[in-house]
Design an enzyme around this catalytic site. Structure first.
Site, mmCIF file in Angstrom:
data_model
loop_
_atom_site.group_PDB
_atom_site.id
_atom_site.type_symbol
_atom_site.label_atom_id
_atom_site.label_comp_id
_atom_site.label_asym_id
_atom_site.label_seq_id
_atom_site.Cartn_x
_atom_site.Cartn_y
_atom_site.Cartn_z
ATOM 1 C CG ASP A 331 -1.696 1.268 1.256
ATOM 2 O OD1 ASP A 331 -2.856 1.244 0.147
ATOM 3 O OD2 ASP A 331 -2.501 2.120 2.109
ATOM 4 C CD GLU A 355 -2.489 2.530 -2.977
ATOM 5 O OE1 GLU A 355 -3.716 3.131 -3.592
ATOM 6 O OE2 GLU A 355 -1.462 2.488 -2.236
#
Length: 649
Positions: A331, A355
């Site tokens: 993330d 990400e």
């Protein structure tokens, strides 16, 4: 105490201690060494010290104990090198030495008959897979209950790891051979104004698991259940921040926190000074200031601090090992300095996909040199805009972005995560109801260079908009598979991709290319043996595609099969092809010879096309297991004769 006798290669110097590795992961099973040399081959005996030692059939020994590519110490490296991690194994068997009163396990090792490479799941391994992403709290409950779940309330609804295990048939029967689950660590509790941390992204203690999802055994059982099916486990992880509720909620900075809750750090010096990101054009501001707000601040971990860096590297190594994790979705990658990531990925030892939430290919590209790859957000934005805006959407923009990414990303786009929906972005059906457009949209991840990712609920036609509306409970669908056109569509796409991989050994390393079309509402993508034709006009459109002979895709009078319908078309005498959309639906074409043999998606016979099921690709683990079984069986009698005083259990 059980005794394992390993017949090792002559001349192989034994280390003083060995650590056993699994095909995916290092296991915490230590083997203490003591040697008793006898006749050739050298016989070395090791005491296996493990709390959960099981009695196994011979061919189960490798699978259950994850007999490794050996990790040798620096003093006695094997001739073939530490990094190769080659396991030389041609049989494993179990015998009972009745005169000893103990079970003995004998493993025969050979370089000449059988060689197994026992690596963690690499990017190449993952490129063969397709991933089903789910929100753990919203997928299924282990007790089979189906409670109401309001997305607007942002509360825990009860989904857990046991629930995922209970619905693996549902996932696998769609053709998926990997899942991506929510972050697994303990999250902050008691945030009434902002809702619960049901999503998993508000970590507070990364050394503990989120008890809402289950206990350590539950997570290990999920991992084991997946591996028994030849499936992979991807876990979402957050490195950028931890979350704590301010102890002085006045909104005045710097706020105060109970740092003892933030484990394993426990002090303010492990975090950047409080400031919230205010300038996304300033990379230092992006990396060192905080996400969130004064109510739920996301305390930015100081990854410039060498002590913190060591903690994070060791944490990811251990969590991957402890739970047999095959891959990581990382993330908020752009919020951490780029040079942190290479050693993070090295310590993880598995496929890492990050990400980087932005549509700029050039901004994203450097992160593909620190991690294996990225979630392909630049292409996502182009695809979403093309289909969300109907015929005014520019399909050719997809080709432009993909072509740029193929050039700028490390490894091109072969390792990217290819998706069209996820937990951070609205579902297309929150704004588009035309099912022909939806089917075109869902087709994209399965026919390009990347690794396909389907967000749970797409197959059921879920329509949630922005977070939190797009995090619906899947159990409310009843996991229905009947009269679900999108589920059938996804299943066909998964089968088609597997068929393409099987038919063309270069499929995964051949770049997708685009055949120019006269309309910006159509797209033609060639990735041999696939030719995919997409449009955004919807079910009332009459889109056409022209594939000229100059494209060089096919010879004259070639029969092609649409894998979504099993209908056939034939190229012209010069190899050209002209097609019109049927109710605006997509087409995925492959040469008829790609469907010969059993197990094909479509088969062509005298009575025309028909559909057949396609079996999922077997995993490395399955191939190894079969090989070990065959060889163990073949060697069984000779091993009994070799070791006197034994009997088959």
């Amino acid at each position: 105490m059980f005794l394992a006798e390993l017949f090792l290669l002559p001349g192989l110097h034994p280390p003083t201690k060995l650590r056993v590795w699994s095909p995916q992961r290092e296991k915490k099973l230590m083997v203490s060494y003591y040697a008793q040399y006898s006749t050739t081959p050298i016989r070395q005996a090791f005491k296996l010290q493990a709390s959960s030692f099981k009695l196994l059939k011979p061919f189960q020994f490798y699978e259950e104990f994850h007999i490794p590519a050996w990790t040798f110490n620096d003093e006695h490296p094997p001739d073939y090198g530490f990094q190769s991690k080659m396991l030389y194994l041609y049989s494993v068997c179990m015998m009972k030495k009745y005169h000893m009163g103990a079970f003995a396990f004998t493993a025969a090792l050979s370089t000449s008959l059988f060689t197994i490479t026992a690596f963690a799941a690499s990017a190449d391994d993952w490129s063969k897979r397709s991933i089903y992403q789910l929100v753990t709290d919203r997928f299924a409950l282990g007790n089979g209950s189906t409670p109401s779940c309001s997305t607007n309330e942002k509360k825990y609804c009860g989904g857990n790891w046991q629930g995922i295990v209970s619905q693996l048939d549902y996932i696998q029967e769609m053709g998926f051979d990997a899942i991506w689950i929510s972050p697994i660590v303990e999250n902050v509790e008691g945030t009434p104004s902002s809702g619960d941390a049901y999503h998993g992204y508000w970590a507070q203690d990364i050394t503990s698991l989120n008890a809402h999802f289950g206990n350590p055994d539950d997570l290990k059982n999920l991992s084991s259940a997946l591996h028994e099916r030849g499936m992979y486990l991807m876990v979402d992880v957050v490195v950028n921040h931890l979350v704590a509720i301010p102890t002085n909620p006045s909104g005045v900075w710097p706020e105060t926190f109970n740092y003892s809750l933030l484990q394993p750090f426990g002090g303010s010096d492990s975090f950047h000074p409080q400031c919230f990101i205010s300038d996304y054009s300033n990379q230092t501001n992006v990396e060192q200031c905080w996400l969130g707000d004064a109510t739920i601040p996301l305390l930015d971990i100081d990854t410039e601090n060498s002590t913190v860096v060591d903690i994070m590297y060791n944490w990811i190594k251990n969590i991957v090992s402890d739970y047999d994790i095959d891959g990581l979705r990382v993330d908020t990658v752009k919020h951490v300095r780029q040079d942190f990531w290479p050693n993070f990925a090295l310590n993880a030892g598995v496929y890492t996909v990050g990400e980087v939430f932005i549509g700029n290919v050039s901004y994203v590209a450097p992160y593909t040199r620190g991690l294996d790859s990225v979630l392909d957000y630049p292409t996502y934005f182009a695809v979403y805009n093309a289909f969300n805006n109907g015929t005014s959407g520019n399909m050719s923009a997809i080709a432009d972005v993909v072509t740029q990414a193929q050039y700028e990303y490390n490894h091109g786009t072969f390792y990217v995560g290819s998706f069209v929906e996820n937990q951070d972005n609205p579902r297309l059906q929150s704004t588009v109801s035309d099912q022909s457009i939806v089917k075109n949209f869902i087709t994209w991840p399965f026919i390009n260079d990347g690794i396909p990712i389907l967000y749970y609920g797409q197959e059921q036609g879920y329509q949630g908009g922005n977070d939190p509306a797009n995090r619906e409970a899947l159990w409310l669908s009843g996991f229905s598979i009947d009269n679900k056109p999108l589920l059938t569509h996804v299943k066909s796409l998964n089968s088609a991709r597997k068929q393409a991989i099987s038919y063309n050994s270069s499929f995964l390393t051949t770049k997708a290319s685009f055949i120019p079309q006269s309309s910006v509402s159509t797209l033609a993508i060639s990735k041999p043996p696939m030719l995919t034709l997409l449009s955004n006009g919807g079910n009332s459109s009459n889109a056409t595609w022209n594939i000229p002979s100059s494209a060089g895709l096919y010879g004259g009078n070639k029969t092609l099969v649409d894998v979504l319908t099993c209908d056939t078309v034939t190229t012209g005498s010069d190899g050209s092809l002209n097609l019109t959309a049927s109710n605006g639906l997509p087409k995925v074409l492959m040469p008829s010879e790609a469907f010969n043999g059993s197990g094909s998606l479509c088969t062509i016979g005298a009575e025309g096309p028909s559909s057949l099921p396609v079996k999922s690709n077997g995993s490395f683990r399955t191939v190894v297991h079969v090989g070990v079984e065959i060889l163990a069986a073949a060697m069984w009698a000779s091993l009994i004769a070799f070791v006197p005083g034994t009997m088959l259990l």
